[in-house]
Write a protein that holds these residues in place. Structure first.
Motif, PDB file in Angstrom:
ATOM      1  N   TYR A 277      -3.233   1.294  -4.127  1.00 51.19           N
ATOM      2  CA  TYR A 277      -1.760   1.329  -4.180  1.00 51.19           C
ATOM      3  C   TYR A 277      -1.182   1.209  -2.762  1.00 51.19           C
ATOM      4  O   TYR A 277      -0.216   0.497  -2.524  1.00 51.19           O
ATOM      5  N   HIS A 278      -1.804   1.896  -1.821  1.00 49.80           N
ATOM      6  CA  HIS A 278      -1.307   1.812  -0.435  1.00 49.80           C
ATOM      7  C   HIS A 278      -1.429   0.401   0.120  1.00 49.80           C
ATOM      8  O   HIS A 278      -0.572  -0.047   0.884  1.00 49.80           O
ATOM      9  N   ALA A 279      -2.489  -0.306  -0.275  1.00 49.90           N
ATOM     10  CA  ALA A 279      -2.594  -1.715   0.122  1.00 49.90           C
ATOM     11  C   ALA A 279      -1.414  -2.479  -0.486  1.00 49.90           C
ATOM     12  O   ALA A 279      -0.800  -3.340   0.149  1.00 49.90           O
ATOM     13  N   GLY A 280      -1.086  -2.114  -1.724  1.00 51.74           N
ATOM     14  CA  GLY A 280       0.038  -2.763  -2.411  1.00 51.74           C
ATOM     15  C   GLY A 280       1.361  -2.544  -1.700  1.00 51.74           C
ATOM     16  O   GLY A 280       2.219  -3.436  -1.671  1.00 51.74           O
TER      17      GLY A 280
ATOM     18  N   ARG B 146      -3.416  -4.359 -19.111  1.00 50.43           N
ATOM     19  CA  ARG B 146      -3.359  -4.750 -20.531  1.00 50.43           C
ATOM     20  C   ARG B 146      -1.916  -4.774 -21.045  1.00 50.43           C
ATOM     21  O   ARG B 146      -1.529  -5.640 -21.818  1.00 50.43           O
ATOM     22  N   MET B 147      -1.114  -3.803 -20.569  1.00 47.57           N
ATOM     23  CA  MET B 147       0.296  -3.772 -20.976  1.00 47.57           C
ATOM     24  C   MET B 147       1.018  -5.028 -20.520  1.00 47.57           C
ATOM     25  O   MET B 147       1.779  -5.639 -21.270  1.00 47.57           O
ATOM     26  N   CYS B 148       0.778  -5.411 -19.277  1.00 45.24           N
ATOM     27  CA  CYS B 148       1.455  -6.587 -18.714  1.00 45.24           C
ATOM     28  C   CYS B 148       0.971  -7.860 -19.398  1.00 45.24           C
ATOM     29  O   CYS B 148       1.733  -8.793 -19.621  1.00 45.24           O
ATOM     30  N   LYS B 149      -0.276  -7.871 -19.748  1.00 47.80           N
ATOM     31  CA  LYS B 149      -0.840  -9.035 -20.424  1.00 47.80           C
ATOM     32  C   LYS B 149      -0.180  -9.195 -21.796  1.00 47.80           C
ATOM     33  O   LYS B 149       0.154 -10.297 -22.215  1.00 47.80           O
ATOM     34  N   LYS B 150      -0.018  -8.064 -22.450  1.00 49.42           N
ATOM     35  CA  LYS B 150       0.613  -8.071 -23.776  1.00 49.42           C
ATOM     36  C   LYS B 150       2.034  -8.633 -23.678  1.00 49.42           C
ATOM     37  O   LYS B 150       2.524  -9.311 -24.579  1.00 49.42           O
ATOM     38  N   ALA B 151       2.700  -8.327 -22.549  1.00 47.13           N
ATOM     39  CA  ALA B 151       4.068  -8.814 -22.356  1.00 47.13           C
ATOM     40  C   ALA B 151       4.055 -10.298 -21.964  1.00 47.13           C
ATOM     41  O   ALA B 151       5.108 -10.897 -21.745  1.00 47.13           O
ATOM     42  N   GLY B 152       2.876 -10.872 -21.817  1.00 49.19           N
ATOM     43  CA  GLY B 152       2.776 -12.311 -21.527  1.00 49.19           C
ATOM     44  C   GLY B 152       2.809 -12.657 -20.058  1.00 49.19           C
ATOM     45  O   GLY B 152       2.853 -13.840 -19.692  1.00 49.19           O
ATOM     46  N   ALA B 153       2.815 -11.637 -19.188  1.00 54.48           N
ATOM     47  CA  ALA B 153       2.898 -11.924 -17.740  1.00 54.48           C
ATOM     48  C   ALA B 153       1.577 -12.491 -17.224  1.00 54.48           C
ATOM     49  O   ALA B 153       0.525 -12.320 -17.834  1.00 54.48           O
ATOM     50  N   ARG B 154       1.669 -13.182 -16.074  1.00 55.58           N
ATOM     51  CA  ARG B 154       0.468 -13.770 -15.446  1.00 55.58           C
ATOM     52  C   ARG B 154      -0.191 -12.712 -14.559  1.00 55.58           C
ATOM     53  O   ARG B 154       0.463 -12.123 -13.691  1.00 55.58           O
ATOM     54  N   ILE B 155      -1.468 -12.470 -14.762  1.00 60.66           N
ATOM     55  CA  ILE B 155      -2.141 -11.382 -14.042  1.00 60.66           C
ATOM     56  C   ILE B 155      -3.080 -11.930 -12.967  1.00 60.66           C
ATOM     57  O   ILE B 155      -4.017 -12.672 -13.275  1.00 60.66           O
ATOM     58  N   ILE B 156      -2.844 -11.511 -11.741  1.00 57.80           N
ATOM     59  CA  ILE B 156      -3.771 -11.829 -10.650  1.00 57.80           C
ATOM     60  C   ILE B 156      -4.458 -10.517 -10.263  1.00 57.80           C
ATOM     61  O   ILE B 156      -3.779  -9.525 -10.000  1.00 57.80           O
ATOM     62  N   ALA B 157      -5.778 -10.521 -10.224  1.00 58.86           N
ATOM     63  CA  ALA B 157      -6.487  -9.293  -9.819  1.00 58.86           C
ATOM     64  C   ALA B 157      -7.060  -9.468  -8.425  1.00 58.86           C
ATOM     65  O   ALA B 157      -7.537 -10.538  -8.065  1.00 58.86           O
TER      66      ALA B 157
ATOM     67  N   ASN C 111       8.386  -9.392 -18.108  1.00 57.21           N
ATOM     68  CA  ASN C 111       8.459 -10.515 -19.049  1.00 57.21           C
ATOM     69  C   ASN C 111       7.389 -11.559 -18.746  1.00 57.21           C
ATOM     70  O   ASN C 111       6.641 -11.418 -17.775  1.00 57.21           O
ATOM     71  N   GLU C 112       7.345 -12.600 -19.550  1.00 61.66           N
ATOM     72  CA  GLU C 112       6.230 -13.563 -19.458  1.00 61.66           C
ATOM     73  C   GLU C 112       6.269 -14.394 -18.185  1.00 61.66           C
ATOM     74  O   GLU C 112       5.278 -15.044 -17.840  1.00 61.66           O
ATOM     75  N   ASN C 113       7.395 -14.376 -17.463  1.00 57.32           N
ATOM     76  CA  ASN C 113       7.446 -15.152 -16.219  1.00 57.32           C
ATOM     77  C   ASN C 113       6.914 -14.360 -15.015  1.00 57.32           C
ATOM     78  O   ASN C 113       6.535 -14.937 -14.005  1.00 57.32           O
ATOM     79  N   ASN C 114       6.934 -13.033 -15.135  1.00 57.75           N
ATOM     80  CA  ASN C 114       6.551 -12.190 -13.989  1.00 57.75           C
ATOM     81  C   ASN C 114       5.095 -12.406 -13.584  1.00 57.75           C
ATOM     82  O   ASN C 114       4.245 -12.713 -14.411  1.00 57.75           O
ATOM     83  N   ILE C 115       4.880 -12.219 -12.278  1.00 59.71           N
ATOM     84  CA  ILE C 115       3.504 -12.276 -11.775  1.00 59.71           C
ATOM     85  C   ILE C 115       3.080 -10.852 -11.433  1.00 59.71           C
ATOM     86  O   ILE C 115       3.787 -10.144 -10.706  1.00 59.71           O
ATOM     87  N   ILE C 116       1.953 -10.439 -11.971  1.00 58.35           N
ATOM     88  CA  ILE C 116       1.471  -9.067 -11.750  1.00 58.35           C
ATOM     89  C   ILE C 116       0.229  -9.128 -10.864  1.00 58.35           C
ATOM     90  O   ILE C 116      -0.705  -9.878 -11.156  1.00 58.35           O
ATOM     91  N   ILE C 117       0.240  -8.352  -9.799  1.00 48.15           N
ATOM     92  CA  ILE C 117      -0.965  -8.265  -8.957  1.00 48.15           C
ATOM     93  C   ILE C 117      -1.599  -6.893  -9.200  1.00 48.15           C
ATOM     94  O   ILE C 117      -0.984  -5.855  -8.932  1.00 48.15           O
ATOM     95  N   ILE C 118      -2.800  -6.927  -9.745  1.00 49.53           N
ATOM     96  CA  ILE C 118      -3.535  -5.691 -10.032  1.00 49.53           C
ATOM     97  C   ILE C 118      -4.557  -5.526  -8.905  1.00 49.53           C
ATOM     98  O   ILE C 118      -5.338  -6.439  -8.642  1.00 49.53           O
ATOM     99  N   ILE C 119      -4.532  -4.372  -8.229  1.00 50.23           N
ATOM    100  CA  ILE C 119      -5.512  -4.164  -7.148  1.00 50.23           C
ATOM    101  C   ILE C 119      -6.448  -3.017  -7.534  1.00 50.23           C
ATOM    102  O   ILE C 119      -5.989  -1.918  -7.875  1.00 50.23           O
ATOM    103  N   SER C 120      -7.737  -3.280  -7.475  1.00 51.66           N
ATOM    104  CA  SER C 120      -8.708  -2.219  -7.780  1.00 51.66           C
ATOM    105  C   SER C 120     -10.058  -2.559  -7.166  1.00 51.66           C
ATOM    106  O   SER C 120     -10.644  -3.584  -7.498  1.00 51.66           O
ATOM    107  N   GLN C 121     -10.523  -1.697  -6.279  1.00 48.45           N
ATOM    108  CA  GLN C 121     -11.854  -1.908  -5.694  1.00 48.45           C
ATOM    109  C   GLN C 121     -12.890  -2.023  -6.803  1.00 48.45           C
ATOM    110  O   GLN C 121     -13.628  -2.999  -6.867  1.00 48.45           O
TER     111      GLN C 121
END
Ligand code: AGP
Length: 607
Positions: A303-306, A359-370, A337-347
């Motif tokens: 989160y701090h990196a975020g 998973r919540m963001c995926k369900k909302a149709g957003a694009r997920i970058i890990a 919403n489905e246009n949002n870009i989500i950046i998931i950070i996890s070692q």
């Protein structure tokens, strides 16, 4: 980071290889394999999963022979699978290779080999090495390996055996450790001393760009020009535990020292023709324009990196960014919403709250970058795109090299997004990329002068509370510095935006209270200096982190740690090193269990 072992002698190689690989298990791995030369042919067995899976699968009658190589893989290029496990071979199976490191230009080499008619079995970068040795081979294995290494960019520790050479093993290294164990009528190789400690304490540590030829009764070492190298035999005095830590007292300290390499491995393969190439995340200009906002979700250090990511993406790409703590985000009915870009950070790629948010963001149709460190982790499998931090396994509970490589991934994304959006002039882009390339070298420079952190730790480890203050990116870095300290030293610590002090926190400052003041943001330097004066006036013992040349600060504080001059934006990477070292030395001074702090787990897979 993978593990390598190898044996040549008169004994059966297989049990020695398996035993050596077991000694490297502590490093973490996702698959394993061995290749044994029976005097006529090379036989290979490899499997995804633990070594026990490999052992169950091995046909011991088939894998007989006194020359062999083995490997435990920590996936980088290609998911963990039987096929992607090492050893890799050329098409005929005459040449077998184990590799630790990253071949940065493997895509180019792979295309070239494919044009030459070579078919690839795996998704790995390592396989190009086996095919290239085959391409150059005309009876002289060492020459073929030298020609291959001449064309390879990146890091490697390599072990090679070939059908036509039943009495020899060839090894080479650059930027990845490789040790040669010297026995009586037998010799060994390993990526780490623990693998061979049971058999010998006499070793050669191979240096960069050296090649060694191992026979049963001798070892010959040459440099990249083919000239003979005379080496001193090193007598290992470490016990197994110290050897696992590479001679460092703790994994955390070892991992801090690995940061320059981790940064380099994460950055350099993503630069081609002076541009950042994030092939792994194909986000277009249109998608960025339509996104409306980017949301970064993570826990703890990630989160701090975020928080740093928010600053840099907004500044460079001018796209609004929200940064969210996963455990809060998942229950607040967020606007996605489905246009949002989500950046998931996890070692780890397995943190329960982070995964639930994904998973919540995926369900909302957003694009997920890990952004994750573990290939094949749940986060990496469920995200739409993955940008790996190639930091290698992080064993200490306190995250160090994962954090700085996460920052680097966010910088690369920010610069790439800014470029795609046409929001950064070409000249500025180039300068920034050049500066980014210097970060591994600059972090090394800080590591080389760590005594000051030890001194500061010795002066403050008895404190009840230690405060961290800073403005802008210094505040973001302060949050991480404070977390590092509290999780391993158990000292109460808080990070505050320096300008907020007057609104309450300053009441906690009394005579002798240590305050770590971060003052690396040039545009905010004077303001931070004023805040430092405020705490100093209340009796604080101030340890400052500033940029080389900003010597004015010396008049106002008790201790200063200087980091090399760089762009404001990049200082969180450099500051991380002294802050991690400070937390480390405080914890050591207090006698804490640094690598396994109380109440904490490396991977938080439950809510
Ligand atoms: C950091 O030192 C911690 N151990 C912890 O905050 C960690 O960063 C957090 O649990 C998130 O883990 P992850 O990156 O594996 O998702």
């Amino acid at each position: 980071m993978c593990g390598i072992v190898g044996y040549i002698g008169d004994r059966q190689a297989l049990p020695i290889l398996i035993d050596g690989l077991k000694k490297l298990e502590y490093r973490g791995y996702d698959s394993a394999g061995v290749a044994v030369h029976n005097g006529m042919n090379i036989n290979i067995n490899k499997a995804k999963g633990r070594l026990t899976v490999l052992e169950q699968r091995i046909n011991r009658d088939e894998l007989t022979g006194t020359l062999g190589i083995g490997h435990t893989r920590w996936a980088t290029h290609g998911e963990p699978s039987d096929i992607n496990s090492h050893p890799h071979t050329n098409q005929s199976g005459d040449i077998a290779v184990v590799h630790n490191g990253i071949i940065e230009n493997y895509m180019k080499l792979k295309s070239w080999l494919q044009r030459e008619g070579y078919a690839f079995a795996s998704e790995t970068d390592t396989e190009v090495v086996a095919h290239m040795i085959n391409y150059y081979y005309n009876g002289d294995l060492v020459e073929a390996i030298r020609n291959t290494l001449d064309r390879i960019d990146g890091s490697y520790a390599l072990g090679v055996i070939a059908k036509q050479h039943p009495d020899c093993m060839v090894v080479a290294r650059k930027d990845s450790p490789l040790v040669i164990g010297l026995g009586d009528g037998e010799n060994y190789i390993a990526s780490d001393v623990p693998a061979i400690l049971k058999y010998t304490r006499k070793v050669y540590f191979l240096d960069d760009k050296e090649i060694a030829l191992l026979y049963r009764d001798k070892v010959e070492i040459i440099n990249q020009y083919g000239e003979k190298v005379e080496k001193e035999v090193f007598e290992v005095t470490w016990d197994v535990e110290a050897a696992e830590k590479g001679g460092y007292q703790h994994f955390m300290l070892k991992e801090i020292h690995e940061e320059p390499k981790a940064l380099r491995d994460t950055l350099i393969p993503r630069i081609a023709d002076d541009r950042i190439e994030l092939g792994d995340i194909s986000v277009t200009k249109e998608q960025l324009e339509k996104a409306g906002k980017i949301v970064i979700v993570a826990c703890g250090t990630a989160y701090h990196a975020g928080v740093v990511g928010k600053y840099v993406i907004e500044k460079l790409a001018r796209i609004p960014v929200d940064v969210e703590i996963a455990s809060e985000f998942r229950y607040k009915d967020p606007l996605i919403n489905e246009n949002n870009i989500i950046i998931i950070i996890s070692q780890s790629g397995e943190t329960a709250d982070t995964l639930a948010a994904l998973r919540m963001c995926k369900k909302a149709g957003a694009r997920i970058i890990a952004i994750t460190n573990v290939v094949g982790s749940t986060v990496s499998r469920e995200a739409d795109h993955v940008l790996y931090t190639w930091a290698g396994p992080e064993i200490a509970v306190a995250s160090t090299k994962a954090y700085t490589t996460q920052l680097l991934c966010l910088y690369m994304m920010a610069l790439d997004f800014a470029d795609k959006m046409g929001r950064i002039p070409e000249e500025e882009y180039r300068q920034m990329l050049e500066e980014m390339k210097r970060l591994p070298e600059l972090t090394q420079k800080i590591l080389d002068s760590k005594q000051m952190m030890q001194k500061c730790a010795d002066e403050t480890f008895n404190a009840n509370s230690i405060f961290y203050i800073g403005r802008g990116l210094d505040y973001a870095a302060a949050m991480e510095g404070s977390l590092k300290l509290k999780e391993i030293s158990y000292i109460h610590s808080e990070a505050y935006a320096a300008g907020e002090l007057k609104h309450g926190t300053i009441a906690l400052i009394e005579e002798g209270t240590p305050v770590v003041a971060l003052a690396t943001q040039r545009n905010l330097f004077e303001k931070t200096l004023n805040n430092i004066k405020e705490v100093k006036a209340r009796g604080a013992f101030v340890i400052a982190v500033a940029v080389e040349g900003d010597t004015d600060i010396e008049r106002e504080v008790d201790r200063v740690i200087y980091i090399p001059n760089t762009y404001n934006m990049f200082t969180p990477v450099l500051m991380a090193i002294p802050l991690q070292l400070y937390a480390y030395y405080v914890a050591v001074a207090k006698g804490c269990d640094v690598d396994k702090p109380r109440n904490l787990a490396k991977s938080v897979t439950v809510e």
